[in-house]
Motif scaffolding. Structure first.
Motif, mmCIF file in Angstrom:
data_model
loop_
_atom_site.group_PDB
_atom_site.id
_atom_site.type_symbol
_atom_site.label_atom_id
_atom_site.label_comp_id
_atom_site.label_asym_id
_atom_site.label_seq_id
_atom_site.Cartn_x
_atom_site.Cartn_y
_atom_site.Cartn_z
ATOM 1 N N ARG A 165 0.727 -1.125 0.035
ATOM 2 C CA ARG A 165 0.090 0.071 -0.045
ATOM 3 C C ARG A 165 1.012 1.217 0.002
ATOM 4 N NH1 ARG A 165 -4.282 2.036 4.901
ATOM 5 N NH2 ARG A 165 -4.471 4.031 3.864
ATOM 6 N N VAL A 166 0.635 2.125 -1.002
ATOM 7 C CA VAL A 166 1.449 3.384 -0.826
ATOM 8 C C VAL A 166 0.534 4.518 -0.289
ATOM 9 C CG1 VAL A 166 2.135 5.187 -2.300
ATOM 10 C CG2 VAL A 166 2.483 2.759 -3.105
ATOM 11 N N ILE A 167 1.202 5.103 0.728
ATOM 12 C CA ILE A 167 0.385 6.479 1.447
ATOM 13 C C ILE A 167 1.122 7.638 0.632
ATOM 14 C CG2 ILE A 167 0.134 7.708 3.599
ATOM 15 C CD1 ILE A 167 -0.996 4.635 3.255
ATOM 16 N N GLN A 168 0.250 8.379 -0.247
ATOM 17 C CA GLN A 168 0.848 9.709 -0.650
ATOM 18 C C GLN A 168 0.927 10.567 0.163
ATOM 19 O OE1 GLN A 168 0.313 9.158 -5.421
ATOM 20 N NE2 GLN A 168 -1.873 9.419 -4.376
ATOM 21 N N GLU A 169 1.721 11.458 0.056
ATOM 22 C CA GLU A 169 2.177 12.403 1.226
ATOM 23 C C GLU A 169 2.540 13.948 0.439
ATOM 24 O OE1 GLU A 169 5.301 12.906 4.921
ATOM 25 O OE2 GLU A 169 6.268 12.031 2.831
ATOM 26 N N VAL A 170 2.226 14.889 1.049
ATOM 27 C CA VAL A 170 2.320 16.263 0.846
ATOM 28 C C VAL A 170 3.210 16.821 2.153
ATOM 29 C CG1 VAL A 170 0.688 16.676 -1.003
ATOM 30 C CG2 VAL A 170 0.105 17.129 1.493
ATOM 31 N N PHE A 171 3.871 17.975 1.954
ATOM 32 C CA PHE A 171 4.722 18.698 2.673
ATOM 33 C C PHE A 171 4.067 20.186 3.241
ATOM 34 C CE2 PHE A 171 7.406 15.398 1.346
ATOM 35 C CZ PHE A 171 8.061 14.970 2.446
ATOM 36 N N ALA A 172 4.003 20.126 4.527
ATOM 37 C CA ALA A 172 3.221 21.366 4.832
ATOM 38 C C ALA A 172 4.039 22.806 4.582
ATOM 39 C CB ALA A 172 2.970 21.256 6.404
ATOM 40 N N ASP A 173 5.401 22.578 5.028
ATOM 41 C CA ASP A 173 6.254 23.909 4.795
ATOM 42 C C ASP A 173 7.010 23.778 3.857
ATOM 43 O OD1 ASP A 173 7.566 21.789 5.944
ATOM 44 O OD2 ASP A 173 8.446 22.585 7.586
ATOM 45 N N ARG A 174 6.990 23.063 2.669
ATOM 46 C CA ARG A 174 8.052 22.959 1.720
ATOM 47 C C ARG A 174 7.479 23.349 0.491
ATOM 48 N NH1 ARG A 174 12.221 19.560 1.875
ATOM 49 N NH2 ARG A 174 12.906 20.778 -0.147
#
Length: 257
Positions: A165-174
């Protein structure tokens, strides 16, 4: 993003467990009271066994999901320098790190629930196919753990093909480039420091799946988790503002598991 869930929900994760030789880089105890998932260092890019164990205890006390934050074997460079590994060596080191963290988790009555590559390794396996396969093979050798990755990464494609399973992520402060990759930390504006600006960006990500790139263009990013860097100045206040902004706008903060 999480708009398919009812009610709206998203995971907040932070890089923790990076205290080495008594020198902390984040307030793990405070962050564990805010985030829902903790990417815990495994001793290769940062962290020593006792500090890592204490971070696991804080996560367990706050019902925070623990993930293995595997990285290059490079404490001097904090895992932020590319290393040209032989694939078999990288696979073994990935497996070794997960196993070490699992042993400490077991002693605290919990377990490793997912894996997130760290720093230069995380960015390298977006495009570097040999290293991406090596990391995923190392994870797969341990078991069918979910893996947290940048949307569009080659590693995500390969992980899916291996049944993970792939958990796609975003970055809050980048800051983001127009192609969806992260702006290099060597570039001006790569890290956003204003908590209110970051919180509004995260809210937009969570409710519409959109984020503004560094050139002003709008990207569409599907993600289940948002990373808040624990080692950034004012990280605890920023994480708290993000969580408060989300929850006051009807977005629940909770683990993806």
């Amino acid at each position: 993003m999480a708009q398919n869930n009812s009610p709206l929900r998203i995971d907040l994760n932070a890089d923790l467990g990076e205290t080495t030789a008594g020198n902390p880089v984040s307030d793990d105890a405070a962050m564990a009271k805010i985030v829902s998932s903790a990417n815990v260092a495994c001793g290769f890019h940062a962290g020593d066994p006792h500090a890592i164990s204490q971070t696991i205890a804080a996560a367990q006390a706050n019902q925070v999901t623990v993930g293995a934050h595997v990285g290059y074997n490079d404490i001097a460079g904090f895992g932020r320098r590319f290393i040209d590994y032989a694939p078999a060596e990288l696979a073994d080191e990935t497996l070794y790190q997960i196993g070490a963290l699992e042993a400490l988790c077991k002693s605290r009555g919990t377990s490793v629930r997912y894996v997130k590559p760290h720093g230069a390794l995380y960015n390298t396996i977006v495009h570097h196919e040999q290293q991406a396969r090596a990391v995923i093979d190392g994870i797969k050798a341990f078991g069918d753990l979910p893996v947290m990755l940048l949307p569009g990464a080659y590693a995500a494609e390969y992980a899916t093909s291996q049944g993970l399973r792939v958990i796609q992520e975003v970055f809050a402060d980048r800051a983001y480039n127009p192609d969806g990759t992260l702006v290099s930390r060597r570039e001006e504006g790569a890290v956003i420091h204003d908590p209110s600006v970051v919180a509004e960006r995260v809210l937009r990500m969570a409710t519409s799946g959109e984020i503004e790139a560094i050139d002003g263009s709008v990207l569409t990013l599907e993600a289940e988790s948002v990373c808040v860097h624990g080692d950034s100045p004012g990280a605890v206040d920023m994480a708290a503002e993000i969580k408060n902004t989300l929850e006051s706008n009807g977005v629940q903060v909770g683990s993806f598991l």
